[in-house]
Each structure stands twice: as C-alpha cells, then as structure tokens.
Design an enzyme around this catalytic site. Structure first.
Site, PDB file in Angstrom:
ATOM      1  N   CYS A 334      56.439  64.747  37.389  1.00  0.00           N
ATOM      2  CA  CYS A 334      56.167  65.551  38.595  1.00  0.00           C
ATOM      3  C   CYS A 334      57.427  65.834  39.403  1.00  0.00           C
ATOM      4  CB  CYS A 334      55.101  64.873  39.444  1.00  0.00           C
ATOM      5  SG  CYS A 334      55.553  63.227  40.063  1.00  0.00           S
ATOM      6  N   HIS A 388      52.901  61.015  43.495  1.00  0.00           N
ATOM      7  CA  HIS A 388      52.843  62.347  42.877  1.00  0.00           C
ATOM      8  C   HIS A 388      53.360  63.402  43.851  1.00  0.00           C
ATOM      9  CE1 HIS A 388      51.661  65.278  39.957  1.00  0.00           C
ATOM     10  NE2 HIS A 388      50.792  65.866  40.769  1.00  0.00           N
ATOM     11  N   GLU A 400      52.036  71.967  39.159  1.00  0.00           N
ATOM     12  CA  GLU A 400      52.380  70.562  38.998  1.00  0.00           C
ATOM     13  C   GLU A 400      52.535  70.170  37.536  1.00  0.00           C
ATOM     14  OE1 GLU A 400      49.224  67.995  40.242  1.00  0.00           O
ATOM     15  OE2 GLU A 400      47.710  69.005  39.022  1.00  0.00           O
TER      16      GLU A 400
END
Length: 426
Positions: A334, A388, A400
């Site tokens: 991420c 994240h 993402e």
C-alpha cells in the site's frame, strides 16, 4: 372443527418463528427458495406443524451459531493482517535507519583510511629526517656548518638556513603526532558507526521475522476461514431445506425488509454521528495543495491497476520484489504504491504508511480532496496502529494496493477504521 379454528393462530406463530431463520439466511447471502410444487396440506395436523416448526427452530439455531463463528473468524483474519502490516511498516522504518547507518559507517571507514595514509606520510618524513641526520653524523649539524664557512657572509647565510631546517624538523614531529591522533579518532568513529549499523541490521532482521510470522498466521487463518465458509455453506443449504415447505416465506421476507430498512436508518444515524465525531476531532492543517501534482500521482498509480500485491514491494521507479514470504513476487504494497505515485509528481514522501501520516499535513474527513492520502488504523485514536494507506479519488472512490493475494484496484471508500487524511502536495 377445533383444528380449523386454531389454524390462524398456529400460522401466525409459525410466521413469527420463521423470521429469525429467514433473516439469518438472507444476511449470509442465501436466499429463501420458493415453495415447491408438492402438494402440502393447507391445514396440517398439529403433529405435522409441530415437527416442521421444531425443524425450523433447530436450523435457525444452527445458522445463528455458524454465522457468529464466521464473523469471529473473519475478525481474527483482519486483525492478523493489520498487525502484519504494522510490523512490516516497522521493519521498513528500521531498514531505512540501517541503510543510513551503513552509509555513515562507510564514510567513517574512508576517513579512517585517509587518516592512516596521512600518518604513514608523516612517519616517512620523520624517517627521512632521521636518515639525513645519520648521514651527516649528527642530528645537530649547526656547529659543523658554521665552522666550515669561508667567511662572515657565509656564516650568516648558513645560520639562516639552519634555523629554517630546525623549524621544519620540529613541524615534522608535530605532524606525526597530530596524524596519529587523527587516525586513532577516525578508527574509533568507524568502529562506532559499524557497531550501530550492525545493531540496526539485527533489529531490521528481527522486525522482518516478526512481520513475516504475522503474515503467515494471517494467511493460514484466511485459508482456514475459506474452508469453514465452504462447510458452513453446505450446512446452511441443508438447514434451508427445512424452510422450503413453510407457508408465509413472503411475509417473513417482507418483515425482514422492514427490519432492514429500520436497521439501515439506525446505521445511517450512527454513521452521521461517527462522521461528526471524526470531523470534530480532526483539524485540517494542509494548504490547498497542487492539483497538478495530485493528478500526476493518480495517473501514475492508475498505470499499475491490476498489478499483484507484494508484501514490502514498490520503489521510486515502479513495482519491486517483495519481502519475506512474498520474496520473488514483483508488485506494490500500500505505502509503496503511494510513495511511487507521488515520486512521479516530484513529491518525496516517506516509505511506510505510519511515517507518511506523521510527516504530511493533515486533512479532516470533510476537507478530503482528490489526490489526498487516506489512512486506516486498528485504533483510530492511535497513529501507531496505522496499517493501510490509499489514494483518495473523490466521489467516494479510492485507489489502493489492498492486501496479499489481491491486485491494485479502484474501489469504494471505507470509513470503518478511518483515522484521517494527509496531503502530500500541500
């Protein structure tokens, strides 16, 4: 006659009891099949109805237990993945410190070598001076030089030269002493830097091992969950068969829809309350930002849609080989994706998600705009639990690199666990 008179009451009781089972079934994604064409008695006997109701109640109880078990298992998987991401984040931070310490150690070693070279040169000068003194027969040739002069003028000239030679000889000794001190200090600095680099290297290795162990656990739990889901589905289908012959499935479904509407209204109210709490607790410190930089970053990230997730993957120039159990897999994690995207816009941000959140200007939920970074944490009051990060696209969409086994994607924004936003281009 008595049986017919009690039919409405028995039917209403049967419908009321069937609601729980139908609700659970629909919540788990399994529809209620329509009644079969078999000729069911319109007025079943008390014994038949009692048996059907008992079978339905047993099935409802089983479905409820299985649903609760699935929810608990999924929570464990999500927690394990979040902890794995946090541990990987910590490893990447320590790895960066180690690389900086190794560079410092290399610089110190180079300085130490220069100091040793200077010391060797100074010692050579001193040895040359000693050799010349030996060849002349004395380390103080002043008297001999003056006595062999051919006149007063030559005596004065030789005296001046001898004075200069004496000063040079003294400076040679001083240089040797200074060079020895510098070499000793440089060696000590090099040894200290190497020791720190070695310590950080071990810390990085420990952090990677911890992160890898957590990720292995998460993947094992995910595999176990998939197996349990298959078993639950089979059991659920079997339990569902007990409901197929019951009257009132449509009425139960209508009642379920009404309950869902009420639940949605409560959820919307809860969401508004949560949104108000988040907005009230977060203050935007970022400026207006650069829309050009944001669009460049988004465009750069979009080029890699569909790229496999790689645990620890992503460099300033594109996908890279992942760490640990994803070694050999080329892709992005991420924070690797967000760092790469903004690097293409000329904006430098840290490597890991928690560092990105700490280093960049903050943006409240109500002020989010296209190109901002959005973060999630296991505890929204603690940035240390951030696991994240994604690119916010606006209109409730994000871009993402989600998690192991998935690919870079565009998906709907998730507000559960949202801790805040940041603006790299501010």
């Amino acid at each position: 006659m008595g049986t017919q008179a009690s039919t409405p009451a028995r039917t209403g009781n049967r419908l009321a009891r069937s609601v729980a089972t139908v609700v659970v079934s629909l919540a788990l994604g399994v529809g209620v099949a329509p009644a079969t064409a078999t000729a069911a008695p319109t007025d079943p006997s008390d014994t038949q109805l009692s048996q059907a109701q008992q079978a339905k109640a047993d099935a409802a109880e089983q479905v409820g237990a299985l649903s609760a078990a699935l929810a608990a298992a999924q929570t464990q998987v999500d927690d394990a993945r979040a902890q794995s991401a946090i541990a990987l984040d910590a490893f990447q931070g320590v790895q960066a410190e180690y690389e900086a310490a190794q560079t410092a150690a290399d610089d110190a070693a180079t300085a130490a070598q220069r100091a040793r070279d200077d010391l060797a040169a100074a010692r050579a000068d001193l040895a040359d001076f000693a050799r010349q003194s030996y060849l002349q027969g004395s380390t103080s040739p002043t008297l001999e030089a003056l006595m062999t002069a051919e006149g007063p003028t030559q005596i004065v000239e030789r005296a001046a030269l001898l004075e200069a030679a004496g000063a040079h000889q003294g400076s040679v000794v001083v240089q040797v002493t200074a060079a020895e001190q510098q070499a000793t200090a440089a060696d000590l600095a090099a040894q200290t830097a190497l020791a720190r680099a070695a310590t950080l290297e071990q810390q990085a290795a420990d952090a990677l091992a911890a992160a890898e162990a957590l990720e292995v656990t998460a993947r094992q739990q995910a595999a176990g969950l998939a197996s349990r889901q298959a078993a639950v589905q089979q059991q659920l289908e079997q339990a569902q068969q007990t409901l197929l012959g019951l009257e009132g499935a449509r009425a139960a479904a209508d009642q379920y829809a009404a309950q869902q509407t009420a639940a949605a209204a409560r959820a919307a109210a809860d969401q508004r309350s949560a949104s108000h709490a988040v907005s009230a607790g977060a203050v935007t410190t970022a400026g207006a930002g650069s829309s050009a930089a944001a669009e460049t970053a988004i465009s750069a990230a979009r080029r890699w849609l569909g790229t496999i997730y790689a645990w620890g993957g992503g460099s300033l120039t594109g996908p890279s080989v992942g760490w640990g159990i994803d070694a050999g897999i080329v892709g992005f994690d991420c924070s690797g994706l967000t760092r790469y995207a903004y690097a293409q816009a000329g904006v430098s941000i840290p490597r890991n998600s928690s560092a990105q959140y700490s280093a960049l200007p903050r943006v409240s939920r109500s002020d989010l705009q296209r190109g901002d970074l959005v973060f999630w944490a296991t505890d929204t009051s603690s940035p240390a639990t951030i696991h994240h990060v994604a690119l916010y696209l606006g209109d409730g969409q994000i871009l993402e690199a989600p998690e192991s086994g998935s690919r870079v994607r565009v998906t709907a924004m998730r507000w559960g666990g949202f801790i805040g936003g940041a603006r790299p281009s501010a």
